[in-house]
Design an enzyme around this catalytic site. Structure first.
Site, PDB file in Angstrom:
ATOM      1  N   ASP B 168     -14.296  81.555  43.036  1.00 62.94           N
ATOM      2  CA  ASP B 168     -15.459  81.277  42.191  1.00 62.94           C
ATOM      3  C   ASP B 168     -16.539  82.294  42.539  1.00 62.94           C
ATOM      4  O   ASP B 168     -17.180  82.184  43.589  1.00 62.94           O
ATOM      5  CB  ASP B 168     -15.982  79.850  42.433  1.00 62.94           C
ATOM      6  CG  ASP B 168     -15.045  78.786  41.869  1.00 62.94           C
ATOM      7  OD1 ASP B 168     -13.837  79.065  41.759  1.00 62.94           O
ATOM      8  OD2 ASP B 168     -15.524  77.681  41.554  1.00 62.94           O
ATOM      9  N   LYS B 236     -17.670  79.482  34.412  1.00 59.20           N
ATOM     10  CA  LYS B 236     -18.189  78.273  35.069  1.00 59.20           C
ATOM     11  C   LYS B 236     -19.698  78.241  34.890  1.00 59.20           C
ATOM     12  O   LYS B 236     -20.359  79.267  34.960  1.00 59.20           O
ATOM     13  CB  LYS B 236     -17.788  78.341  36.550  1.00 59.20           C
ATOM     14  CG  LYS B 236     -18.343  77.250  37.436  1.00 59.20           C
ATOM     15  CD  LYS B 236     -17.743  77.335  38.851  1.00 59.20           C
ATOM     16  CE  LYS B 236     -18.502  76.496  39.846  1.00 59.20           C
ATOM     17  NZ  LYS B 236     -17.990  76.620  41.218  1.00 59.20           N
ATOM     18  N   LYS B 272     -15.407  75.649  33.282  1.00 59.94           N
ATOM     19  CA  LYS B 272     -15.672  74.702  34.374  1.00 59.94           C
ATOM     20  C   LYS B 272     -17.157  74.354  34.437  1.00 59.94           C
ATOM     21  O   LYS B 272     -17.956  75.134  34.922  1.00 59.94           O
ATOM     22  CB  LYS B 272     -15.220  75.300  35.711  1.00 59.94           C
ATOM     23  CG  LYS B 272     -15.559  74.428  36.931  1.00 59.94           C
ATOM     24  CD  LYS B 272     -15.030  75.011  38.225  1.00 59.94           C
ATOM     25  CE  LYS B 272     -15.551  74.249  39.426  1.00 59.94           C
ATOM     26  NZ  LYS B 272     -15.153  74.849  40.720  1.00 59.94           N
TER      27      LYS B 272
END
Lengths: 286, 336
Positions: B168, B236, B272
């Site tokens: 991430d 995300k 996400k």
């Protein structure tokens, strides 16, 4: 000049706010002679669930307040009740169909009882707690602590006095409360919620539901996040089943009481909703 | 920056789209040519999707689906190996009272905690597949992203070497807001390359836009396109360290970009939302939004995830309510 009447539709009291019932339902509150008094919210199981969430989140703060502070906050409620006594007397007169004298007596007694319980906040631990003699160089202390979230079915035959008699003792030790008001006499409970909202009681410490105890109580009895259930006003319900449901999650249970003055003031009502914690501590090393 | 395709390659489809090399100039022309977002319409659409009533069997399905999509996260300065081990234990056995409870998709930890997570997972480690629990690591100077590129790349490579299946990364919001799209693009491409393992496979790359710092929906839309063009496998919303974190309108907007990209190229990009999703009720709104925007196909772990820590407990409480018929309480799930 004549005025139009202003018919009222009251709401619930959950987490210091006044929401409508999640179900959107209301029911009519009538005087003994059948005349319309007001609309009250008819709480659903989801309102009870929300009330438990509010009570749970308020619990540690209320229990963590000093007993002296809790006493002051409770006493302040009695002051506010006194300030709004005309409204309470009027509502009791109309909804119970009693004389002004009788209504006045009920309000007097409710306020006195509230003051009496407020006084216990910083005293009950001395009476209910103990220093235990043990065979060693230790202090052994037993102290009462609040049980947690208490669900209450208020006495169904009394507007204000019954409600005060069950709510005040639960608050003394630091419990938070979800109370189902009298189904037929909810006006005093609604006015009490307005008193609480303008007092120093943190939101969520007292949550007041109006509606059918028969519908809501089973959900509270089986709710795993409720620590005790006071069935004082549940005499008309199938309370044995409620007690069985409560036992599934090891709740403290107070059984229904009848009579003209159910839930008479007593220290037992406070200590019934506490847990005893016993601690050992070494005596000083000389 | 001029032509970065010499060093490392961005997404092949992006090159086709640009009909040539990706330069700062044509990147800007492209991103700033994207039409603006109708903010009122977006928020109304999101609010509308949030009003669906999901009950009984649908709700049960939704709750199980949510658990299977959770990246169970702990991103605290105070994280310890013990905390990571208990997080992994919770990921493997979310509800000890009910063996039918599905497992979460991944655990998400800081890079230095990856070895402990991998060790604790043991045989449950999915290693990039959908049949077990993956290890996601935040990298690139998370959460601020304020470090030199060399540091960010070694941060990433370090986590991948330690066994992270997913990375991430955060974009450089400062560069993005200053209009240096090329720099942001370059970084994502370079980090993607740093995700390459010794055997030539790549760790999954999730690009965190930190929408709470991008200020406008237009920026969110541009950053989403930019991240996808540069080769992100997932976009995300947030780090969870900035408020507001994930919101339904922002997630809807990102899903729309993903839908448009799918129509354009046939490629499926994941989304996400992370941070601030704490209740089952909220999470179900996200499921509805995904299904209505990109389709139910996206409701699987390699295309949609929730970044959350406290959400799992709320879902478990709801699940227990549905199984036992009475309300459950915090005493019946683990303490986070």
């Amino acid at each position: 000049m004549s005025r139009l009447a202003v018919p009222k539709t009251y709401k619930l009291y959950i987490g210091g706010k006044f929401p409508r019932s999640e179900s959107g339902r209301t029911y009519e509150v009538a005087a003994t002679d059948g005349t319309f008094l007001a609309n009250a919210a008819k709480a659903s199981r989801k309102d009870a669930r929300d009330a438990v969430v509010a009570a749970r989140s308020a619990q540690s703060g209320w229990a963590g307040a000093t007993p002296y502070n809790r006493g002051q906050v409770l006493y302040r409620i009695a002051e506010l009740l006194e300030g709004r006594r005309v409204q309470f007397v009027d509502e009791i007169e109309r909804s119970e169909g009693v004389s002004a004298d009788a209504a006045n007596r009920q309000v007097d007694e409710a306020i006195d009882r509230w003051v009496w319980y407020a006084g216990w906040a910083d005293k009950y631990a001395q009476v209910a707690g103990n220093a235990n003699p043990v065979s060693g160089p230790y202090f052994n202390l037993s102290v009462p602590e609040p049980t947690g979230v208490v669900a209450i079915v208020a006495p169904q035959n009394s507007s204000l006095l019954g409600l005060v008699s069950v709510v005040a003792p639960a608050l003394v030790a630091g419990n938070t409360v979800v109370v189902i008001a009298s189904e037929t006499l909810p006006l005093s409970a609604i006015s009490l919620s307005e008193v609480l909202a303008t007092s120093d009681v943190p939101g969520g410490v007292v949550n007041i539901l109006t509606g059918s105890p028969a519908e809501i109580t089973p959900w509270l009895a089986s709710h795993a996040d409720v620590n005790a259930i006071d069935l004082t006003g549940a005499g008309g319900l199938d309370w044995v089943d409620l007690e069985i449901a409560a036992a599934e999650t090891l709740k403290r249970v107070l059984r229904p009481e009848g009579g003209t003055d159910s839930a008479a003031p007593s220290l037992d009502r406070i200590t019934a909703l506490t847990e005893t914690k016993t601690v050992w501590h070494t005596k000083s090393l000389i | 920056m001029t032509d970065i395709t010499q060093a490392v390659a961005p997404r092949a489809t992006a090159l086709e789209l640009f009909d040539g090399p990706v330069t700062d100039a044509n990147l800007r022309r492209y991103l700033e040519g994207i039409p603006g977002v109708d903010a009122v319409g977006l928020e109304q659409r999101a609010a509308g999707l949030g009003t669906r009533s999901i009950k009984t069997t649908s709700k049960k399905w939704a709750l199980d689906t949510i658990i299977g999509l959770i990246d169970l996260t702990t991103l605290e300065g105070a994280d310890t190996p013990g905390k990571v081990r208990s997080l992994v234990a919770k990921a493997i056995t979310p509800d000890a009272t009910d063996a039918s409870t599905p497992r979460v998709a991944a655990v998400c930890v800081y890079g230095d905690m990856v070895p402990y997570a991998v060790e604790a997972l043991g045989a449950h480690h999915a290693k990039g597949t959908d049949s077990g629990i993956n290890v996601a690591a935040v990298a690139t100077a998370f959460p601020s992203g304020r470090a030199s590129l060399a540091i960010k790349l070694s941060d990433t490579a370090d986590a991948v070497d330690a066994g992270a299946d997913e990375i991430d990364m955060v974009i450089d919001r400062g560069a993005f807001l200053a209009g240096r799209y090329g720099q942001v693009f370059d970084e994502i491409v370079a980090v993607k390359e740093a995700c390459r393992r010794a055997d030539g496979t790549y760790a999954h790359l999730k690009v965190i836009l930190e929408t709470g710092e991008l200020n406008t929906y237009d920026n969110v839309r541009r950053a989403s396109w930019l991240s996808i063009l540069a080769g992100g496998d997932f976009i995300k919303t947030s780090t969870g360290k900035v408020s507001p974190a994930a919101t339904l309108p922002v997630t809807l907007l990102m899903l729309e970009v993903v839908r448009d990209w799918h129509r354009l190229t046939g490629e499926k990009i994941g989304v996400k939302p992370a941070g601030g999703i704490r209740t089952s009720k909220d999470a179900i709104k996200y499921l509805v939004t995904v299904a209505e925007t990109v389709g139910e196909d996206w409701l699987q772990p390699h295309l949609f995830r929730f970044g959350a820590s406290s959400l799992l407990n709320d879902v478990l409480l709801q699940r227990q309510k549905m199984t036992t018929g009475h309300y459950s309480g915090a005493d019946y799930v683990t303490i986070d």
